[in-house]
Write a protein that holds these residues in place. Structure first.
Motif, short mmCIF file in Angstrom:
data_model
loop_
_atom_site.label_atom_id
_atom_site.label_comp_id
_atom_site.label_asym_id
_atom_site.label_seq_id
_atom_site.Cartn_x
_atom_site.Cartn_y
_atom_site.Cartn_z
N LEU A 1 0.83 -1.21 0.00
CA LEU A 1 0.00 0.00 0.00
C LEU A 1 0.86 1.26 0.00
N ARG A 2 1.95 1.22 0.75
CA ARG A 2 2.87 2.37 0.76
C ARG A 2 3.45 2.58 -0.63
N GLU A 3 3.86 1.51 -1.26
CA GLU A 3 4.45 1.62 -2.59
C GLU A 3 3.44 2.11 -3.62
N ALA A 4 2.19 1.64 -3.52
CA ALA A 4 1.14 2.13 -4.42
C ALA A 4 0.86 3.61 -4.17
N THR A 5 0.89 4.01 -2.90
CA THR A 5 0.68 5.42 -2.55
C THR A 5 1.79 6.29 -3.14
N TYR B 1 1.35 11.48 -9.43
CA TYR B 1 0.23 12.04 -10.18
C TYR B 1 -0.48 13.12 -9.37
N LYS B 2 -0.50 12.98 -8.07
CA LYS B 2 -1.08 14.02 -7.23
C LYS B 2 -0.29 15.32 -7.41
N ARG B 3 1.04 15.20 -7.41
CA ARG B 3 1.87 16.40 -7.63
C ARG B 3 1.60 17.00 -9.00
N PHE B 4 1.44 16.14 -10.01
CA PHE B 4 1.13 16.61 -11.37
C PHE B 4 -0.16 17.43 -11.38
N TRP B 5 -1.23 16.86 -10.79
CA TRP B 5 -2.50 17.56 -10.79
C TRP B 5 -2.45 18.82 -9.94
N ASN B 6 -1.80 18.78 -8.80
CA ASN B 6 -1.70 19.97 -7.96
C ASN B 6 -0.97 21.09 -8.69
N THR B 7 0.10 20.74 -9.39
CA THR B 7 0.85 21.75 -10.16
C THR B 7 -0.04 22.37 -11.23
#
Length: 119
Positions: A77-81, A87-93
């Motif tokens: 789960l940590r690795e999937a996170t 992608y979270k950083r991509f969308w936030n940017t």
């Protein structure tokens, strides 16, 4: 994490019953009867879900006398996170850029306010 293992983790997480089982196991080890309790399904059906979770590396199973307990293995789960974090950083940017562009537009066009219609 190898891509095929990551695919297995996401495939396992795609099912709401398996996500609920993982949530329950985050509270501690449990046997099949305990895990089946909140679901309208048989223990053999829950066992199938447990095999999928075990195949994805998300749980391990061990015997204590005649009972078989499942245990949450959180590392996948940590690795999937971490994978999803990119992608979270991509969308936030991109959202930050959009917000900046909107702010600049509103500064240049002060008479146009958000939500105001122009008929």
């Amino acid at each position: 994490m190898p891509t095929d293992q990551l695919s297995g983790v996401f495939a396992a997480l795609a099912d709401p019953t398996r996500r609920a089982i993982l949530q329950r196991l985050s509270e501690g080890d449990a046997n099949v009867a305990d895990l089946a309790e909140p679901f309208a399904m048989s223990q053999p059906a829950v066992s199938k879900h447990l095999r999928v979770l075990e195949g994805a590396g998300l749980i391990s199973r061990n015997r204590v006398a005649t009972a078989r307990f499942s245990h949450l293995e959180a590392e996948p789960l940590r690795e999937a996170t971490e994978y999803m974090e990119k992608y979270k950083r991509f969308w936030n940017t991109n959202f930050d850029r959009l917000a900046q562009a909107l702010a600049e537009y509103q500064e240049q066009n002060p008479s146009e306010k958000e939500g105001e219609s122009h008929d």
